[in-house]
Design a protein around this motif. Structure first.
Motif, PDB file in Angstrom:
ATOM      1  N   ILE A  34      -0.402  11.922  -4.104  1.00 32.66           N
ATOM      2  CA  ILE A  34       0.681  12.167  -3.152  1.00 32.66           C
ATOM      3  C   ILE A  34       0.487  13.539  -2.513  1.00 32.66           C
ATOM      4  O   ILE A  34       0.146  14.504  -3.194  1.00 32.66           O
ATOM      5  CB  ILE A  34       2.044  12.103  -3.875  1.00 32.66           C
ATOM      6  CG1 ILE A  34       2.272  10.704  -4.460  1.00 32.66           C
ATOM      7  CG2 ILE A  34       3.179  12.494  -2.945  1.00 32.66           C
ATOM      8  CD1 ILE A  34       3.465  10.621  -5.398  1.00 32.66           C
ATOM      9  N   ASP A  35       0.705  13.621  -1.222  1.00 32.48           N
ATOM     10  CA  ASP A  35       0.634  14.891  -0.493  1.00 32.48           C
ATOM     11  C   ASP A  35       1.994  15.576  -0.623  1.00 32.48           C
ATOM     12  O   ASP A  35       2.994  15.106  -0.056  1.00 32.48           O
ATOM     13  CB  ASP A  35       0.307  14.615   0.970  1.00 32.48           C
ATOM     14  CG  ASP A  35       0.275  15.873   1.828  1.00 32.48           C
ATOM     15  OD1 ASP A  35       0.650  16.958   1.334  1.00 32.48           O
ATOM     16  OD2 ASP A  35      -0.108  15.754   3.010  1.00 32.48           O
ATOM     17  N   PRO A  36       2.089  16.706  -1.344  1.00 32.25           N
ATOM     18  CA  PRO A  36       3.390  17.350  -1.526  1.00 32.25           C
ATOM     19  C   PRO A  36       4.028  17.826  -0.229  1.00 32.25           C
ATOM     20  O   PRO A  36       5.261  17.825  -0.120  1.00 32.25           O
ATOM     21  CB  PRO A  36       3.073  18.534  -2.461  1.00 32.25           C
ATOM     22  CG  PRO A  36       1.848  18.107  -3.196  1.00 32.25           C
ATOM     23  CD  PRO A  36       1.047  17.337  -2.190  1.00 32.25           C
ATOM     24  N   VAL A  37       3.234  18.235   0.750  1.00 32.07           N
ATOM     25  CA  VAL A  37       3.816  18.672   2.022  1.00 32.07           C
ATOM     26  C   VAL A  37       4.456  17.483   2.733  1.00 32.07           C
ATOM     27  O   VAL A  37       5.587  17.573   3.237  1.00 32.07           O
ATOM     28  CB  VAL A  37       2.748  19.339   2.912  1.00 32.07           C
ATOM     29  CG1 VAL A  37       3.338  19.694   4.278  1.00 32.07           C
ATOM     30  CG2 VAL A  37       2.197  20.590   2.226  1.00 32.07           C
ATOM     31  N   ALA A  38       3.769  16.356   2.741  1.00 30.06           N
ATOM     32  CA  ALA A  38       4.344  15.146   3.327  1.00 30.06           C
ATOM     33  C   ALA A  38       5.588  14.726   2.561  1.00 30.06           C
ATOM     34  O   ALA A  38       6.568  14.251   3.164  1.00 30.06           O
ATOM     35  CB  ALA A  38       3.313  14.018   3.335  1.00 30.06           C
ATOM     36  N   ALA A  39       5.570  14.918   1.248  1.00 33.22           N
ATOM     37  CA  ALA A  39       6.732  14.559   0.431  1.00 33.22           C
ATOM     38  C   ALA A  39       7.940  15.416   0.771  1.00 33.22           C
ATOM     39  O   ALA A  39       9.071  14.916   0.864  1.00 33.22           O
ATOM     40  CB  ALA A  39       6.386  14.690  -1.054  1.00 33.22           C
ATOM     41  N   VAL A  40       7.718  16.721   0.974  1.00 33.38           N
ATOM     42  CA  VAL A  40       8.822  17.608   1.361  1.00 33.38           C
ATOM     43  C   VAL A  40       9.412  17.149   2.686  1.00 33.38           C
ATOM     44  O   VAL A  40      10.640  17.039   2.839  1.00 33.38           O
ATOM     45  CB  VAL A  40       8.343  19.069   1.465  1.00 33.38           C
ATOM     46  CG1 VAL A  40       9.440  19.951   2.055  1.00 33.38           C
ATOM     47  CG2 VAL A  40       7.926  19.601   0.098  1.00 33.38           C
ATOM     48  N   ARG A  41       8.563  16.869   3.638  1.00 34.56           N
ATOM     49  CA  ARG A  41       9.059  16.487   4.969  1.00 34.56           C
ATOM     50  C   ARG A  41       9.732  15.119   4.934  1.00 34.56           C
ATOM     51  O   ARG A  41      10.680  14.869   5.680  1.00 34.56           O
ATOM     52  CB  ARG A  41       7.910  16.540   5.961  1.00 34.56           C
ATOM     53  CG  ARG A  41       7.436  17.989   6.162  1.00 34.56           C
ATOM     54  CD  ARG A  41       6.460  18.175   7.279  1.00 34.56           C
ATOM     55  NE  ARG A  41       6.278  19.600   7.539  1.00 34.56           N
ATOM     56  CZ  ARG A  41       5.108  20.196   7.675  1.00 34.56           C
ATOM     57  NH1 ARG A  41       3.999  19.490   7.588  1.00 34.56           N
ATOM     58  NH2 ARG A  41       5.035  21.499   7.896  1.00 34.56           N
ATOM     59  N   HIS A  42       9.268  14.240   4.078  1.00 31.00           N
ATOM     60  CA  HIS A  42       9.878  12.912   3.960  1.00 31.00           C
ATOM     61  C   HIS A  42      11.263  13.004   3.329  1.00 31.00           C
ATOM     62  O   HIS A  42      12.206  12.364   3.804  1.00 31.00           O
ATOM     63  CB  HIS A  42       8.976  12.014   3.116  1.00 31.00           C
ATOM     64  CG  HIS A  42       9.504  10.631   2.912  1.00 31.00           C
ATOM     65  ND1 HIS A  42       9.564   9.699   3.927  1.00 31.00           N
ATOM     66  CD2 HIS A  42      10.019  10.025   1.812  1.00 31.00           C
ATOM     67  CE1 HIS A  42      10.075   8.577   3.466  1.00 31.00           C
ATOM     68  NE2 HIS A  42      10.369   8.744   2.186  1.00 31.00           N
ATOM     69  N   LEU A  43      11.395  13.817   2.282  1.00 31.48           N
ATOM     70  CA  LEU A  43      12.674  13.926   1.578  1.00 31.48           C
ATOM     71  C   LEU A  43      13.655  14.851   2.294  1.00 31.48           C
ATOM     72  O   LEU A  43      14.875  14.719   2.142  1.00 31.48           O
ATOM     73  CB  LEU A  43      12.440  14.420   0.148  1.00 31.48           C
ATOM     74  CG  LEU A  43      11.733  13.432  -0.778  1.00 31.48           C
ATOM     75  CD1 LEU A  43      11.407  14.090  -2.117  1.00 31.48           C
ATOM     76  CD2 LEU A  43      12.574  12.179  -1.003  1.00 31.48           C
ATOM     77  N   GLY A  44      13.149  15.808   3.052  1.00 33.88           N
ATOM     78  CA  GLY A  44      14.014  16.679   3.843  1.00 33.88           C
ATOM     79  C   GLY A  44      15.035  17.407   3.005  1.00 33.88           C
ATOM     80  O   GLY A  44      14.696  18.075   2.018  1.00 33.88           O
TER      81      GLY A  44
END
Length: 333
Positions: free
Chosen positions: A207-217
């Motif tokens: 999992i890409d943590p940066v993408a995860a941050v942006r997805h979860l907002g």
């Protein structure tokens, strides 16, 4: 943004010495353990629950050291069907929410927990890949009958206390990735339950943590600074679901995790391992990660969690702090 450390790695030091160490490393935030898998070496919980004066004195020690208490950590398995473990960890979580409210600390870090696979089970059961309908039956039972009722209660308690409960997305829990975090939030109508963004557990899942941050907002309430190194040659043979752990011998005082459960030893040549910030990923990850967190919440706390077995307590914290502070400067946060 507050940059600091989770103090469990300094469990053998006094609170005042621990805060002094953090300050000398240039950190301004601390996260303290209050139960669950680990005890509470840096916080006298009963005294603080019972006395406003004790709370003022306790928080004064942080102010004197130039450190802000940004989180209480009670990681454990509150859904464990073992009667010696689950009820205690659940009680620790409830008590920690009460304590956080009294201290004015707005973040409580924990794990979602993992139940047994059926009514009457006595051991936790993590279904990795429910391709067979019997496995999906287990997952449905765990969510519907155990997790959702429990977390609805925690959501209500947290909302009453005006405290955000931050779930570390950790494998061997029902919530281990962004979709399962969102499932919990949606099925409990949560306003005060969200994510503690720890990239270390996401890296080895792919999992890409940066993408995860942006997805979860704005469901990201809190963050950990812990890195993971993927050992390419080993992962080619063993994969990321590496099961070559061994029991810790009794004469080496294995860490008790509740009941009869103890922490096992990692493989000698692991597919992946936890390392200090910068020893698994460089600025090309940590700079955009911090920027993404800042976009979600400019005041978010990011606390180092030191579990790098190749470095001792102080050296591990020192390297992590230097690399995290440098990345924050480059990120402009």
């Amino acid at each position: 943004m507050r940059l600091g450390a989770y103090t469990a790695c300094l469990h053998d030091r006094s609170l005042d010495e621990t805060l002094k160490i953090l300050g000398e490393l240039g950190l301004t935030s601390a996260e303290i353990n209050t139960g669950g898998f680990i005890g509470a070496p840096h916080i006298p919980i009963d005294d603080l629950l019972g006395s406003a004066g004790a709370r003022e004195d306790y928080l004064g020690r942080y102010r004197q050291a130039g450190i802000t208490l940004t989180g209480l950590n009670v990681n454990g398995n509150p859904l464990n069907p073992d009667p010696r473990v689950g009820p205690k960890h659940a009680a620790d979580l409830r008590r920690t929410i009460d304590l956080a409210a009294k201290l004015g600390v707005k973040r409580v870090v924990t794990m979602s927990g993992l139940p047994g696979g059926e009514p009457g089970a006595t051991v936790a059961n993590w279904v990795v890949n429910p391709w067979d309908s019997q496995y999906l039956d287990i997952v449905d039972y765990q969510w519907r009958e155990v997790a959702i009722p429990f977390w609805r209660d925690i959501q209500a308690r947290a909302a009453d206390a005006d405290v955000k409960v931050c779930i570390e997305m950790h494998p061997h829990n029902l919530v281990f990735n962004p979709p399962t975090l969102m499932r919990l939030v949606e099925q409990t109508n949560a306003t005060h339950v969200g994510a503690e963004m720890d990239p270390s557990h996401l890296f080895w899942q792919g999992i890409d943590p940066v993408a995860a941050v942006r997805h979860l907002g704005d469901l990201v309430f809190h963050a950990a600074a812990k890195d993971t190194r993927i050992n390419g040659d080993n992962v080619k043979l063993y994969g990321v679901l590496d099961d070559r752990f061994t029991r810790t011998p009794a004469d080496r005082n294995p860490l008790n995790l509740g009941g009869a459960n103890t922490l096992n030893q990692w493989p000698e040549s692991p597919s992946w391992q936890f390392v200090a910030v910068g020893r698994g990923h460089g600025d090309d990850f940590w700079v955009p990660f911090l920027q993404a967190l800042h976009e979600v919440d400019p005041d978010i706390a990011v606390n180092i969690e030191h579990e790098d077995t190749e470095l001792d307590q102080i050296e591990g914290l020192r390297q992590a702090a230097e690399n995290l502070l440098a990345a924050a400067q480059k990120a402009g946060v």
